[in-house]
Write a protein that holds these residues in place. Structure first.
Motif, PDB file in Angstrom:
ATOM      1  N   LYS A 195       0.823  -1.211   0.000  1.00 33.51           N
ATOM      2  CA  LYS A 195       0.000   0.000   0.000  1.00 33.51           C
ATOM      3  C   LYS A 195       0.856   1.260   0.000  1.00 33.51           C
ATOM      4  CE  LYS A 195      -4.196  -1.826   2.136  1.00 33.51           C
ATOM      5  NZ  LYS A 195      -5.183  -1.667   3.251  1.00 33.51           N
ATOM      6  N   PHE A 196       2.077   1.149   0.553  1.00 29.02           N
ATOM      7  CA  PHE A 196       2.964   2.308   0.570  1.00 29.02           C
ATOM      8  C   PHE A 196       3.305   2.758  -0.847  1.00 29.02           C
ATOM      9  CE2 PHE A 196       7.324   3.992   0.502  1.00 29.02           C
ATOM     10  CZ  PHE A 196       7.184   5.091   1.345  1.00 29.02           C
ATOM     11  N   PHE A 197       3.625   1.801  -1.717  1.00 32.18           N
ATOM     12  CA  PHE A 197       3.990   2.151  -3.090  1.00 32.18           C
ATOM     13  C   PHE A 197       2.776   2.562  -3.931  1.00 32.18           C
ATOM     14  CE2 PHE A 197       7.771  -0.531  -2.084  1.00 32.18           C
ATOM     15  CZ  PHE A 197       8.724   0.448  -2.287  1.00 32.18           C
ATOM     16  N   GLN A 198       1.578   2.299  -3.433  1.00 33.48           N
ATOM     17  CA  GLN A 198       0.367   2.746  -4.126  1.00 33.48           C
ATOM     18  C   GLN A 198      -0.251   3.985  -3.477  1.00 33.48           C
ATOM     19  OE1 GLN A 198      -2.180  -0.687  -3.940  1.00 33.48           O
ATOM     20  NE2 GLN A 198      -0.944  -1.893  -5.381  1.00 33.48           N
ATOM     21  N   TRP A 199       0.415   4.521  -2.497  1.00 32.88           N
ATOM     22  CA  TRP A 199      -0.126   5.619  -1.697  1.00 32.88           C
ATOM     23  C   TRP A 199      -0.138   6.921  -2.495  1.00 32.88           C
ATOM     24  CZ3 TRP A 199       3.095   8.368   2.591  1.00 32.88           C
ATOM     25  CH2 TRP A 199       2.309   9.340   3.218  1.00 32.88           C
TER      26      TRP A 199
END
Length: 271
Positions: A94-98
């Protein structure tokens, strides 16, 4: 004792016969206790100053914590802490899609793909390991101390790199003492300054050390793999990584131009 060693050297230069060599061995055996004592004293002094350099590197970076407490200061460190907090709470996927709608308002910003997240990952991993080992620290406290911890790491790697280039333990210890207190490094790695350079300088020194170590002998080229790992950490942490790869490339080019190209150089650079 010095007069005795000087007499041995003078006798060997003036009469390099087997008898003189035998006499030299006998006289050196008589001097061995004092020589061993001097060697032990030298090792003690070197270890003492090495520990002093590492201790000074850590304590010199804690001034802000002692004065203001465990707080993140400056704008960029606060942004980096917020990113680390999101990573710890939501995970890497989710961090890289944030996409953060509160940054660069009203446009927003895809944070995970527009920053160098190496420092955030390092902080979160350290926080998780500490808590797993029973050392309870908040993520805020870990992020506060990360610059100071990595300041010590950078000091150690610079000492190793200096030794690799000079083969002198004394030069390595002197380099560590300078690196521990030099203002240019302290200002980018003071506790609470959770910014990219605080971790990146450590990976930079590690990359250069591993590269130099890989060229020590024909059998040391596997250190090129460690160079690649350290450089990957550098790329993940700071945009200044381009200077590191350029310096390594220039160094390899000059070695070839000086006629010092070899299979170990090719293997190390390839890795």
């Amino acid at each position: 004792e010095i007069d005795r060693l000087w007499g041995v050297a003078h006798a060997l230069m003036t009469n390099p016969s087997s008898a003189a060599v035998g006499g030299m061995e006998a006289r050196l055996q008589g001097a061995s206790p004092a020589t061993a004592e001097m060697r032990g004293l030298k090792i003690t002094v070197r270890v003492t100053f090495t520990c002093l350099a590492l201790f000074a590197a850590y304590m010199a970076r804690l001034w802000a914590v002692k004065t203001f407490g465990r707080v993140i200061h400056e704008f960029d460190p606060w942004f980096n802490y917020r990113a680390a907090e999101y990573l710890a709470e939501h995970g890497s996927e989710k961090f890289f899609q944030w996409f953060d709608h509160t940054a660069w308002y009203p446009l927003g910003r895809p944070v995970g793909t527009t920053i160098y997240p190496g420092m955030q990952f390092a902080a979160v991993w350290i926080w998780q390991v500490l808590n797993t080992c029973g050392v309870e620290m908040s993520l805020n406290d870990v992020c506060v101390f990360v610059p100071a911890w990595f300041g010590v790491v950078a000091t150690a790697f610079l000492g190793l790199w200096t030794y690799e280039g000079t083969r002198s333990v004394d030069a390595a210890v002197a380099a560590m003492l300078i690196m521990a207190v030099i203002p240019a490094h302290i200002m980018r790695s003071v506790a609470g300054g959770f910014d990219n350079e605080s971790v990146a300088i450590s990976t930079l020194c590690a990359t250069f050390y591993c590269w130099s170590r890989s060229l020590r002998s024909d059998s040391s080229w596997p250190w090129g793999l460690a160079t690649g790992v350290a450089y990957f950490c550098m790329v993940a942490t700071w945009g200044g990584y381009v200077y590191v790869v350029n310096m390594i490339g220039v160094h390899a080019m000059f070695l070839i131009m000086m006629g010092r190209g070899s299979r170990k150089l090719h293997r190390s650079y390839s890795l």
